[in-house]
Design a protein around this motif. Sequence first.
Motif, PDB file in Angstrom:
ATOM      1  N   LYS A   7      20.900   7.910  41.291  1.00  0.00           N
ATOM      2  CA  LYS A   7      21.469   9.014  42.249  1.00  0.00           C
ATOM      3  C   LYS A   7      20.071   9.954  42.782  1.00  0.00           C
ATOM      4  O   LYS A   7      19.232   9.595  42.222  1.00  0.00           O
ATOM      5  N   ASN A   8      20.489  10.831  43.772  1.00  0.00           N
ATOM      6  CA  ASN A   8      19.783  11.698  44.373  1.00  0.00           C
ATOM      7  C   ASN A   8      18.447  10.996  44.852  1.00  0.00           C
ATOM      8  O   ASN A   8      17.181  11.304  44.448  1.00  0.00           O
ATOM      9  N   VAL A   9      18.537   9.966  45.652  1.00  0.00           N
ATOM     10  CA  VAL A   9      17.565   9.237  46.150  1.00  0.00           C
ATOM     11  C   VAL A   9      17.496   8.827  47.578  1.00  0.00           C
ATOM     12  O   VAL A   9      18.712   8.736  48.054  1.00  0.00           O
ATOM     13  N   HIS A  10      16.469   8.683  48.221  1.00  0.00           N
ATOM     14  CA  HIS A  10      16.457   7.867  49.549  1.00  0.00           C
ATOM     15  C   HIS A  10      16.470   6.519  49.594  1.00  0.00           C
ATOM     16  O   HIS A  10      15.650   6.030  48.851  1.00  0.00           O
ATOM     17  N   VAL A  11      17.464   5.906  50.063  1.00  0.00           N
ATOM     18  CA  VAL A  11      17.841   4.380  49.860  1.00  0.00           C
ATOM     19  C   VAL A  11      17.581   3.834  51.416  1.00  0.00           C
ATOM     20  O   VAL A  11      17.843   4.234  52.289  1.00  0.00           O
ATOM     21  N   LEU A  12      16.408   2.915  50.940  1.00  0.00           N
ATOM     22  CA  LEU A  12      15.829   2.015  52.043  1.00  0.00           C
ATOM     23  C   LEU A  12      16.380   0.668  51.961  1.00  0.00           C
ATOM     24  O   LEU A  12      15.957  -0.177  51.343  1.00  0.00           O
ATOM     25  N   ASP A  52      18.121   9.837  37.534  1.00  0.00           N
ATOM     26  CA  ASP A  52      17.994  10.924  38.713  1.00  0.00           C
ATOM     27  C   ASP A  52      16.677  10.398  39.317  1.00  0.00           C
ATOM     28  O   ASP A  52      15.547  10.468  39.002  1.00  0.00           O
ATOM     29  N   GLY A  53      16.889   9.974  40.732  1.00  0.00           N
ATOM     30  CA  GLY A  53      16.025   9.690  41.367  1.00  0.00           C
ATOM     31  C   GLY A  53      14.906  10.623  42.066  1.00  0.00           C
ATOM     32  O   GLY A  53      13.887  10.352  42.355  1.00  0.00           O
ATOM     33  N   ARG A  54      15.249  11.947  41.787  1.00  0.00           N
ATOM     34  CA  ARG A  54      14.384  13.170  41.916  1.00  0.00           C
ATOM     35  C   ARG A  54      13.820  12.983  43.478  1.00  0.00           C
ATOM     36  O   ARG A  54      12.747  13.192  43.676  1.00  0.00           O
ATOM     37  N   GLU A  55      14.850  12.559  44.284  1.00  0.00           N
ATOM     38  CA  GLU A  55      14.559  12.625  45.856  1.00  0.00           C
ATOM     39  C   GLU A  55      13.388  11.592  46.142  1.00  0.00           C
ATOM     40  O   GLU A  55      12.553  11.659  47.125  1.00  0.00           O
ATOM     41  N   GLY A  56      13.137  10.612  45.272  1.00  0.00           N
ATOM     42  CA  GLY A  56      12.414   9.449  45.536  1.00  0.00           C
ATOM     43  C   GLY A  56      12.851   8.420  46.662  1.00  0.00           C
ATOM     44  O   GLY A  56      13.939   8.630  46.995  1.00  0.00           O
ATOM     45  N   TYR A  57      12.562   7.295  46.488  1.00  0.00           N
ATOM     46  CA  TYR A  57      12.801   6.176  47.357  1.00  0.00           C
ATOM     47  C   TYR A  57      13.314   5.141  46.707  1.00  0.00           C
ATOM     48  O   TYR A  57      12.357   4.375  45.647  1.00  0.00           O
ATOM     49  N   LEU A  58      14.383   4.546  47.009  1.00  0.00           N
ATOM     50  CA  LEU A  58      14.934   3.224  46.335  1.00  0.00           C
ATOM     51  C   LEU A  58      14.664   2.192  47.461  1.00  0.00           C
ATOM     52  O   LEU A  58      15.283   2.463  48.551  1.00  0.00           O
ATOM     53  N   LEU A  59      14.263   0.995  47.281  1.00  0.00           N
ATOM     54  CA  LEU A  59      13.828   0.031  47.972  1.00  0.00           C
ATOM     55  C   LEU A  59      14.122  -1.231  47.466  1.00  0.00           C
ATOM     56  O   LEU A  59      14.095  -1.426  46.117  1.00  0.00           O
ATOM     57  N   PRO A  60      14.099  -2.443  48.162  1.00  0.00           N
ATOM     58  CA  PRO A  60      14.537  -3.751  47.692  1.00  0.00           C
ATOM     59  C   PRO A  60      13.178  -4.037  46.791  1.00  0.00           C
ATOM     60  O   PRO A  60      11.887  -3.674  47.270  1.00  0.00           O
TER      61      PRO A  60
END
Length: 394
Positions: A7-12, A52-60
């Motif tokens: 959660k709490n993450v930028h999803v690319l 908690d993604g801490r507003e990081g980035y989730l990518l493939p």
Amino acid sequence: MKKTLIKNVHVLTVNQTDEQFFGFAAFADGKIETLGPAEKTPAEKEFDEVIDGREGYLLPGMIDVHSHLGLYEDSLGFEGADGNEDTDPVTPHLRAIDGVNPMDRSFRETIEAGVTTVAVSPGSANPIGGQIAAIKTAGRRLDDMVLRAPLAIKFALGENPKSVYHEKDETPVTRMATAALIREQLYKAREYLARKDRAEGDPDEDAPDFDIKLEALVPLLRGEIDAHFHAHRADDIFTALRIAREFGLKPVIVHGTEAHLVADLLAGENVPVISGPYLTDRSKPELRALTERSPLLLHQAGIETAITVDHPELPLRLLPMAAQIAVKAGLSADAALRAVTAAPALIAGLGARIGSLAPGMDADAVLMDGHPMRFESRVSVVWIDGAQQYRRDE
């Protein structure tokens, strides 16, 4: 298998529409279950693990579709070199999976860099080198890591076969002989396949005697797998395409150091290019046009382009840096990210499973504390098939 919520993450997503949003992703049973905006984040009690993604980035998970990972082991010489059987220039029957050591520590470093899938290829000493395999980077037994094997047949043109066999005073020592050896074997394989097909349809026809080299080329001639051509110079690239047309092969150009010089001509061929490694030195004459602008120029021409570091030429842990350098050279951040995720997945014919974030795809994902195309960004967590394989210790 446990359910995971990030959660709490930028999803690319790196999907067909390149959708990006701030929200969440959920994994279950090794697959991506759902993605969505932050306001639709599901209840945490439904999950075994909440990150908690801490507003990081989730990518493939990142992909390099040309490597020799595990075939050339870290810190070893001849004892760990299993990529080139340079005693015979024609070896289509050799399988990369029989030479890869998944215990090599480079696998761990590869995962820590966020690379979750690689194509492992025999080397380029031989005009026909053998069978390439696509594997996940986590595991102790290779059989459990294989995505597709064979993925393609490895061919090599240009200076590498010439130099290897010139030293032995054996064929091939010219580009003509290299191409001729490839053609000869493909002609034999085509006739072998025709005889097999005739025997299957007519009980009066005798099937050919089993030939392991020719048998290995049957899936290639049937269009079931691709032909990966190691080619740096422009003329070698067009020799690869000429041979591919003659035998109805589906070609992929590996390296393509001079591909950007003929990008306008290649664009009409609908052939993908695996570009790189371009962070290395110009160690031989056919690399004189080497430039980190290659992915940009190929992308601008509309060519499907993936980025490779050609491990161990450059360690696979540097794949993110290679993409970042392409951005510095003018490629957009989105296109560079695609070149190490969705593009190599599509080139490998695995775009329905890996390379993007979408429901139903393999839960191969990377959480980073900043945008992946920024040099200072660090990998925080890596998942492969939904299982956490790495978590950075603060």
